[in-house]
Design a protein around this motif. Structure first.
Motif, PDB file in Angstrom:
ATOM      1  N   ARG A 142      17.699  16.435  24.347  1.00  0.00           N
ATOM      2  CA  ARG A 142      18.599  16.740  23.231  1.00  0.00           C
ATOM      3  C   ARG A 142      18.187  15.997  21.968  1.00  0.00           C
ATOM      4  O   ARG A 142      18.250  16.549  20.863  1.00  0.00           O
ATOM      5  CB  ARG A 142      20.036  16.381  23.602  1.00  0.00           C
ATOM      6  N   THR A 143      17.775  14.732  22.128  1.00  0.00           N
ATOM      7  CA  THR A 143      17.344  13.957  20.952  1.00  0.00           C
ATOM      8  C   THR A 143      16.063  14.509  20.340  1.00  0.00           C
ATOM      9  O   THR A 143      15.780  14.273  19.159  1.00  0.00           O
ATOM     10  CB  THR A 143      17.122  12.477  21.333  1.00  0.00           C
ATOM     11  N   LEU A 144      15.290  15.270  21.139  1.00  0.00           N
ATOM     12  CA  LEU A 144      14.066  15.877  20.635  1.00  0.00           C
ATOM     13  C   LEU A 144      14.318  17.254  20.018  1.00  0.00           C
ATOM     14  O   LEU A 144      13.380  17.944  19.626  1.00  0.00           O
ATOM     15  CB  LEU A 144      13.040  16.001  21.770  1.00  0.00           C
ATOM     16  N   GLY A 145      15.593  17.635  19.954  1.00  0.00           N
ATOM     17  CA  GLY A 145      15.958  18.866  19.266  1.00  0.00           C
ATOM     18  C   GLY A 145      16.346  20.028  20.158  1.00  0.00           C
ATOM     19  O   GLY A 145      16.687  21.104  19.665  1.00  0.00           O
ATOM     20  N   ALA A 146      16.308  19.852  21.462  1.00  0.00           N
ATOM     21  CA  ALA A 146      16.666  20.949  22.372  1.00  0.00           C
ATOM     22  C   ALA A 146      18.169  21.165  22.382  1.00  0.00           C
ATOM     23  O   ALA A 146      18.945  20.201  22.360  1.00  0.00           O
ATOM     24  CB  ALA A 146      16.172  20.642  23.774  1.00  0.00           C
ATOM     25  N   THR A 147      18.591  22.419  22.404  1.00  0.00           N
ATOM     26  CA  THR A 147      20.016  22.724  22.502  1.00  0.00           C
ATOM     27  C   THR A 147      20.481  22.567  23.948  1.00  0.00           C
ATOM     28  O   THR A 147      19.668  22.511  24.869  1.00  0.00           O
ATOM     29  CB  THR A 147      20.294  24.160  22.035  1.00  0.00           C
ATOM     30  N   ARG A 148      21.792  22.518  24.133  1.00  0.00           N
ATOM     31  CA  ARG A 148      22.326  22.372  25.489  1.00  0.00           C
ATOM     32  C   ARG A 148      21.964  23.572  26.361  1.00  0.00           C
ATOM     33  O   ARG A 148      21.638  23.409  27.537  1.00  0.00           O
ATOM     34  CB  ARG A 148      23.852  22.206  25.435  1.00  0.00           C
ATOM     35  N   SER A 149      22.004  24.761  25.770  1.00  0.00           N
ATOM     36  CA  SER A 149      21.648  25.958  26.547  1.00  0.00           C
ATOM     37  C   SER A 149      20.164  25.955  26.898  1.00  0.00           C
ATOM     38  O   SER A 149      19.780  26.380  27.994  1.00  0.00           O
ATOM     39  CB  SER A 149      22.004  27.222  25.760  1.00  0.00           C
ATOM     40  N   TYR A 150      19.326  25.464  25.988  1.00  0.00           N
ATOM     41  CA  TYR A 150      17.887  25.386  26.270  1.00  0.00           C
ATOM     42  C   TYR A 150      17.622  24.401  27.405  1.00  0.00           C
ATOM     43  O   TYR A 150      16.802  24.670  28.294  1.00  0.00           O
ATOM     44  CB  TYR A 150      17.134  24.954  25.009  1.00  0.00           C
TER      45      TYR A 150
END
Length: 251
Positions: free
Chosen positions: A147-155
């Motif tokens: 998440r901190t690297l920019g990934a969304t929760r769904s991803y």
């Protein structure tokens, strides 16, 4: 171990070679076919909502969570006849969605829709719990890093969690499938027989019950052993596919 094996041994001994006679009987083959279709549909539906629900239960804490946690186990705690009545009230009567579904041309009584709804309600808990347990075993820090690297929760769910727990998803689906195949109580109420085209087919469990009350124990044993043989063959195929998948994933 003997407690589990002895009844199977006696059943096989009583049924003997008549099992193969049962597997050549068209009406029984139709019963197995509709049962497999019903169980497979229930398994797919259970996975479809079992993944998000399992993730939600594993990762979120909220007020009253214990109530939802208890409700998820209700289907495996109450008599299955009661589940059948609940499904009829909810989807095939004026008390629930019956009038709306009727206008849409969807019938639940003695149809594949009703059979799938009944066994899905009863079996989906196993899929949800299996997936929930698997997700709890994943370190949340791995998700937080993504998440901190920019990934969304769904991803994260689709590309990190699901691939990681694919074996548990498959096991949960198979538990749901096997529970659906064995169901009889709810089907007595919702779908004692199923209309498929111009054919009227009873699920395998009810077929065996009718054989028992109509002809006798030995005849029912023949169909019971035949059903076990089919299920056992499917489980062997499942284990082989999972084993091959695991081998390839570790290369």
């Amino acid at each position: 171990m003997a407690f589990y094996l002895f009844p199977i041994f006696v059943l096989v001994k009583v049924a003997s070679l008549s099992v193969f006679h049962a597997l050549r009987e068209p009406s029984f083959l139709q019963a197995i076919e509709v049962t497999i279709i019903m169980a497979t549909a229930a398994s797919i539906i259970s996975v479809a909502f079992g993944i998000p629900l399992g993730y939600f239960m594993a990762r979120y804490d909220f007020r009253g969570k214990y109530v939802l946690d208890a409700l998820l186990d209700v289907p495996i705690m109450i008599p299955h006849i009661v589940v059948g009545i609940m499904i009829v009230l909810a989807f095939a009567s004026s008390y629930g969605m019956g009038p709306l579904l009727s206008r849409l041309g969807v019938s639940f009584i003695d149809t594949l829709w009703g059979a799938v709804a009944a066994v899905t309600y009863l079996s989906s808990t196993y899929t949800v719990r299996t997936i929930e347990t698997a997700i709890r075993m994943i370190n949340p820090d791995m998700e937080l890093t993504a998440r901190t690297l920019g990934a969304t929760r769904s991803y994260v769910l689709m590309h990190l969690i699901i691939p990681y727990i694919r074996r548990s998803i498959a096991n949960g689906a198979m538990l749901s499938w096997s529970r659906s195949v064995s169901e009889a109580g709810a089907l007595f109420i919702v779908a004692y027989y199923v209309f498929l085209g111009r054919s009227t087919i009873v699920p395998a469990s009810i077929y065996i019950y009718e054989s028992y009350i109509g002809i006798g124990l030995t005849n029912a044993a023949m169909y019971s052993a035949a059903l076990i043989l089919v299920i056992f063959a499917i489980f062997i195929i499942y284990k082989a596919v999972i084993g091959i998948s695991d081998v390839h994933s570790h290369k």
